[in-house]
Motif scaffolding. Structure first.
Motif, PDB file in Angstrom:
ATOM      1  N   LEU A   1      -5.817  11.185  -7.796  1.00  0.00           N
ATOM      2  CA  LEU A   1      -4.933   9.200  -7.560  1.00  0.00           C
ATOM      3  C   LEU A   1      -5.559   8.951  -9.287  1.00  0.00           C
ATOM      4  CD1 LEU A   1      -4.306   7.927  -4.286  1.00  0.00           C
ATOM      5  CD2 LEU A   1      -2.673   8.427  -5.908  1.00  0.00           C
TER       6      LEU A   1
ATOM      7  N   TYR B   1      -2.223  13.659   2.821  1.00  0.00           N
ATOM      8  CA  TYR B   1      -3.331  12.323   2.072  1.00  0.00           C
ATOM      9  C   TYR B   1      -2.704  10.780   3.394  1.00  0.00           C
ATOM     10  CZ  TYR B   1      -5.728   8.606  -0.117  1.00  0.00           C
ATOM     11  OH  TYR B   1      -6.430   7.734   0.060  1.00  0.00           O
TER      12      TYR B   1
ATOM     13  N   LYS C   1      -1.668  18.159  -5.197  1.00  0.00           N
ATOM     14  CA  LYS C   1      -1.056  16.774  -4.437  1.00  0.00           C
ATOM     15  C   LYS C   1       0.204  17.606  -3.494  1.00  0.00           C
ATOM     16  CE  LYS C   1      -1.582  13.092  -7.645  1.00  0.00           C
ATOM     17  NZ  LYS C   1      -0.846  12.300  -8.603  1.00  0.00           N
TER      18      LYS C   1
ATOM     19  N   GLU D   1       0.461   3.772  -3.562  1.00  0.00           N
ATOM     20  CA  GLU D   1      -0.695   4.967  -2.817  1.00  0.00           C
ATOM     21  C   GLU D   1       0.171   5.272  -2.171  1.00  0.00           C
ATOM     22  OE1 GLU D   1      -4.337   4.023  -0.623  1.00  0.00           O
ATOM     23  OE2 GLU D   1      -5.263   5.433  -1.333  1.00  0.00           O
ATOM     24  N   ASN D   2       0.950   5.795  -1.126  1.00  0.00           N
ATOM     25  CA  ASN D   2       1.320   6.691  -0.400  1.00  0.00           C
ATOM     26  C   ASN D   2       2.372   7.812  -1.817  1.00  0.00           C
ATOM     27  OD1 ASN D   2       1.277   8.523   1.411  1.00  0.00           O
ATOM     28  ND2 ASN D   2       1.982   6.653   3.065  1.00  0.00           N
ATOM     29  N   LEU D   3       2.834   7.049  -2.231  1.00  0.00           N
ATOM     30  CA  LEU D   3       3.655   7.568  -2.842  1.00  0.00           C
ATOM     31  C   LEU D   3       2.891   8.176  -4.498  1.00  0.00           C
ATOM     32  CD1 LEU D   3       6.763   5.602  -4.056  1.00  0.00           C
ATOM     33  CD2 LEU D   3       6.678   8.183  -2.863  1.00  0.00           C
ATOM     34  N   LEU D   4       2.319   7.789  -4.641  1.00  0.00           N
ATOM     35  CA  LEU D   4       1.480   8.648  -5.752  1.00  0.00           C
ATOM     36  C   LEU D   4       0.662  10.187  -5.607  1.00  0.00           C
ATOM     37  CD1 LEU D   4       0.314   5.235  -8.012  1.00  0.00           C
ATOM     38  CD2 LEU D   4       2.046   6.949  -8.559  1.00  0.00           C
TER      39      LEU D   4
ATOM     40  N   LYS E   1      -5.917   2.459   4.489  1.00  0.00           N
ATOM     41  CA  LYS E   1      -4.178   1.569   5.437  1.00  0.00           C
ATOM     42  C   LYS E   1      -2.857   1.763   5.192  1.00  0.00           C
ATOM     43  CE  LYS E   1      -2.466  -2.782   3.131  1.00  0.00           C
ATOM     44  NZ  LYS E   1      -1.785  -3.117   2.920  1.00  0.00           N
ATOM     45  N   PHE E   2      -2.174   1.980   6.806  1.00  0.00           N
ATOM     46  CA  PHE E   2      -0.726   1.795   6.959  1.00  0.00           C
ATOM     47  C   PHE E   2      -0.105   2.278   5.600  1.00  0.00           C
ATOM     48  CE2 PHE E   2       3.202   1.848   8.443  1.00  0.00           C
ATOM     49  CZ  PHE E   2       3.576   3.196   8.815  1.00  0.00           C
ATOM     50  N   SER E   3       0.741   3.345   5.031  1.00  0.00           N
ATOM     51  CA  SER E   3       1.216   3.045   4.016  1.00  0.00           C
ATOM     52  C   SER E   3       2.838   3.420   3.853  1.00  0.00           C
ATOM     53  CB  SER E   3       0.565   3.735   2.751  1.00  0.00           C
ATOM     54  OG  SER E   3       0.004   4.855   3.351  1.00  0.00           O
ATOM     55  N   TYR E   4       3.271   3.532   4.871  1.00  0.00           N
ATOM     56  CA  TYR E   4       4.700   4.474   4.684  1.00  0.00           C
ATOM     57  C   TYR E   4       5.378   2.912   5.684  1.00  0.00           C
ATOM     58  CZ  TYR E   4       2.616   8.206   5.532  1.00  0.00           C
ATOM     59  OH  TYR E   4       1.787   9.517   5.069  1.00  0.00           O
ATOM     60  N   TYR E   5       7.220   3.347   4.845  1.00  0.00           N
ATOM     61  CA  TYR E   5       7.570   1.634   5.493  1.00  0.00           C
ATOM     62  C   TYR E   5       8.066   1.140   6.186  1.00  0.00           C
ATOM     63  CZ  TYR E   5       7.864   3.244   0.723  1.00  0.00           C
ATOM     64  OH  TYR E   5       7.873   3.916  -0.488  1.00  0.00           O
TER      65      TYR E   5
ATOM     66  N   GLY F   1       1.385  -1.223  -0.009  1.00  0.00           N
ATOM     67  CA  GLY F   1       0.109   0.055   0.065  1.00  0.00           C
ATOM     68  C   GLY F   1       0.779   1.545  -0.111  1.00  0.00           C
ATOM     69  N   THR F   2       2.463   1.077   0.312  1.00  0.00           N
ATOM     70  CA  THR F   2       2.855   2.292  -0.310  1.00  0.00           C
ATOM     71  C   THR F   2       2.996   3.144  -1.680  1.00  0.00           C
ATOM     72  OG1 THR F   2       4.625   1.162  -0.240  1.00  0.00           O
ATOM     73  CG2 THR F   2       4.736   1.746   1.748  1.00  0.00           C
TER      74      THR F   2
ATOM     75  N   THR G   1      -3.451   7.865   4.123  1.00  0.00           N
ATOM     76  CA  THR G   1      -4.468   6.159   3.837  1.00  0.00           C
ATOM     77  C   THR G   1      -5.713   5.713   4.267  1.00  0.00           C
ATOM     78  OG1 THR G   1      -2.815   4.895   3.956  1.00  0.00           O
ATOM     79  CG2 THR G   1      -3.055   6.398   1.521  1.00  0.00           C
TER      80      THR G   1
END
Ligand SMILES: Nc1ncnc2c1ncn2[C@@H]1O[C@H](COP(=O)(O)OP(=O)(O)O)[C@@H](O)[C@H]1O
Ligand SMILES: [Mg+2]
Lengths: 379, 308
Positions: free
Chosen positions: B56, B84, B79, A217-220, B88-92, A214-215, B86
């Motif tokens: 997006l 934003y 942007k 989506e964050n990047l985009l 779902k957790f969307s970091y690394y 899901g990362t 998300t």
């Protein structure tokens, strides 16, 4: 303590669930069927360790019956396929350098005269021995066939020429890899194989992982452009690819004493095209795969023919024509010729170009597919 | 942009996946400094709508402005000024907190990056944990990290997609205090949630079901416009009573709340007539205020009839 007993129904629940999941993941299921079929086809039909129909050029100034007999016997053996006559020795050298022919047969001017006089004339055969496995069986057959073929022609008064040493002095000249050392062929080829493995698998995984977690989506959602993400992700692996190459080159030199006749900078430069090809494949896979397992399977699906049909493990010319066509699509096939050409034959830019443009076309086509698919996955 | 100015002003936003219309002709106006709640059942198109706002996804039709930029053609500019978070957790997970924030700050080209990252870690009380891998954090801490990361470039508009799902009440309260503080400083927040107490903490809200916008306004406006009539009844054997009440025409929902039942319907007169036979001992009836949840469930049932 019935809870600790093995319960068939619980066990069966797991089995049934596993089958349902297997069926749902259609790609994995397809691969489970596809990979054995692919292996069966490759190992069963494509691979042949007794290469025949090897392209051969002839240089001759002697147009006697004897020359014709030898040539036709070679042709009949199925090992040699005469694709033309070389105008000069320089011409023949170019053909060998560029890999257009595997053998050059040189029948000197006074061949038949000397033969009739019993002087055991020279019959010079030059072989491109970069891959000893490709020439081995043909050379073995050649030795036999030269003397037996002449037996019929040497009748009557000249029959006594059929002595133990044979009527002809066959001089075999192994070019590029005189001692026929297999490592000379394998080690440079390994560079291509390692690069294919790293570049395709790692790019496919790296990008799929970003989506799976899901990362992406964050990047985009940030101002980054897809190209920045792509190139940014790829560059570190290109660096890794070059490190791998240097490692293999050093090992080739120090451990295996592989000759390095051509220019290493040229090799490192042209390698970029090959790396691009593999990255393109990896990226395209990542746009299709829904998870890392699928990305892995697809990479394997690409890797298998690359190794088997490229001429890395088995002589390219030993394969049936259809397999050679498939092999010619793969970038590794051309890269192997390129790297062996530069290292073992001392090819320069001019001789290597014929191996570069097929890779370029591959890059263009696969990139186009990848970019098309990438656009779709954004929406 | 001044206070009261429209930060989000879109209309007719529609998105289809295949033949399935996921967001249908939605208009939304959100003013600067406002906390705008976006509610609706799962799969109603909230995430899809947020994704269209921040570029997006491309809307199939509709137009409008976000932060003054055209949502169809200026998504790059949008942007840059939108944070934003998300669903779902969307970091690394394999980067530590500091590395995560540092990465996002670089992506946005934040000036004085190191100081900003440090300040952000300190402000959220994460500085001591900055070397911890994000993957090892608990739900509440992950949420704080995600909030910190989505604020690192000082956005004008914050889009939060179910930020408090699976977070404990204390962390949720702290989170909302933080959001109110940010809004007071002029940040605009569009937040999706399933929690009614959170909906009531929003300045205004919109309710969407099956891609259709069914209600919008302040909590009071939404409740009033639904014109839902609600009775509360207490007494013995409420379970059986509930079963009988559900059979009646005019009764839409019968919801147990501890020792009382909430009975509601859209037609007040019909509802009154329907429950009349039950207004006897041992039951005690009184008219109650309709809650936001009653209103939403009623809206959803109507929507189900209309759009399914
Ligand atoms: N990329 C997509 N392709 C196809 N369908 C999608 C896609 N994204 C979301 N959907 C569908 O759109 C609907 C709305 O989804 P979503 O916006 O995530 O709802 P919510 O956030 O309100 O729960 C769902 O039915 C979902 O299955
Ligand atoms: Mg959602």
């Amino acid at each position: 303590m019935t809870f600790h007993a093995f319960s068939f129904s619980r066990f069966w629940a797991v089995v049934a669930k596993e089958f349902i999941q297997m069926r749902r993941d259609r790609m994995t299921f397809g691969m489970m069927i596809g990979i054995p079929l692919l292996q069966l086809t490759l190992f069963g039909f494509a691979i042949n360790s007794d290469p025949k129909h090897l392209p051969t050029a002839i240089i001759t100034a002697d147009h006697s019956t004897f020359s014709r007999t030898i040539v036709s016997a070679m042709r009949h053996s199925q090992y040699f396929e005469f694709i033309g006559e070389a105008a000069s020795e320089a011409d023949a050298d170019t053909m060998l350098d560029e890999g257009d022919v595997q053998f050059v047969v040189n029948i000197p001017e006074d061949f038949s005269r000397k033969l009739l006089r019993g002087e055991r004339p020279n019959l010079l055969v030059q072989a491109d021995a970069t891959d000893p496995a490709a020439t081995g069986p043909a050379v073995a057959a050649l030795k036999q066939l030269v003397s037996t073929s002449l037996e019929r022609d040497l009748k009557g008064p000249v029959a006594q020429l059929r002595d133990a040493a044979g009527p002809v002095n066959l001089i075999l000249h192994n070019r590029y890899n005189e001692e026929g050392i297999t490592q000379y062929n394998i080690v440079p080829g390994l560079m291509g194989v390692v690069l294919t493995m790293t570049m395709v698998i790692i790019t496919a995984l790296a990008i799929t992982r970003e989506r799976e977690r899901g990362t992406m989506e964050n990047l985009l959602a940030t101002p980054t452009r897809p190209t920045e993400v792509m190139i940014g992700k790829i560059i570190p692996y290109i660096v890794v690819g070059y490190l791998q190459t240097l490692l293999i080159l050093v090992a080739a030199r120090l451990l295996f004493h592989v000759p390095m006749l051509g220019s290493i900078p040229l090799l490192l430069l042209l390698m970029l095209v090959f790396i691009a090809a593999n990255l393109a494949v990896g990226i395209t896979f990542s746009t299709i795969a829904r998870n890392q397992l699928q990305a892995m399977q697809m990479s394997f699906f690409f890797f298998l023919p690359s190794i088997l049909l490229s001429g890395f493990m088995f002589p390219f010319r030993g394969m049936p024509v259809w397999a050679q066509h498939v092999g010619s699509i793969l970038p590794l096939t051309h890269f192997l010729r390129l790297v062996r050409g530069i290292l073992l034959k001392g090819n320069g830019l001019h001789e290597t170009l014929p191996h570069v443009w097929p890779i370029c076309i591959f890059v263009l086509i696969v990139m186009t597919i990848g970019i098309k698919r990438y656009r779709q996955t954004l929406d | 942009m001044k206070n009261g100015e429209l930060v989000i002003d879109v209309e007719g936003i529609t998105k289809r996946f295949g033949t399935h219309t996921v967001v249908n002709n939605i208009a939304m106006q959100v003013r600067r400094g406002e906390i705008y709640g976006f509610l609706g059942p799962n799969g109603s198109g909230k995430t899809t709508f947020l994704r269209m706002l921040c570029g997006l996804l491309r809307a199939d039709s509709g137009s409008g402005r976000c932060l003054g930029y055209d949502i169809r053609h200026e998504s790059d500019a949008i942007k840059r000024e939108v944070g934003y978070m998300t669903q779902k957790f969307s970091y690394y997970e394999d980067l530590n907190l500091q590395e995560n924030l540092d990465f996002i700050a670089r992506i946005y080209g934040v000036p004085k990056r190191k100081e900003v990252v440090r300040a952000s870690l300190e402000k959220l009380g994460l500085y001591a944990r900055r070397k911890q891998l994000a993957g090892e954090l608990s739900g509440g801490w992950k949420q704080r990290l995600a909030l910190a990361a989505s604020l690192i470039h000082s956005p004008q508009l914050l889009l939060l997609d179910e930020p408090t799902a699976g977070v404990d009440p204390k962390a949720r309260r702290d989170f909302w205090d933080e959001i109110h503080q940010l809004a007071a400083d002029g940040l605009t927040v569009l937040i999706t949630t399933h929690y009614m107490d959170e909906a009531e903490r929003c300045h205004r809200l919109a309710y969407i079901a099956y891609g259709n916008l069914l209600a919008k306004g302040t909590v009071d406006e939404v409740v009033r416009s639904a014109a839902l009539s609600t009775w509360a009844v207490s007494g013995p054997d409420l379970h059986e009573l509930a079963a009988s009440l559900r059979e009646l025409d005019g009764v839409e929902q019968v919801v147990p709340f501890g020792n009382t039942l909430h009975v509601n319907g859209r037609d007040a007169e019909q509802l009154r007539k329907a429950i009349q036979p039950f207004q006897r001992e041992p039951y005690r009836w009184r008219q109650a205020e309709s809650g936001l949840e009653d209103v939403f469930i009623s809206l959803m049932d109507t929507a189900e009839d209309n759009f399914k």
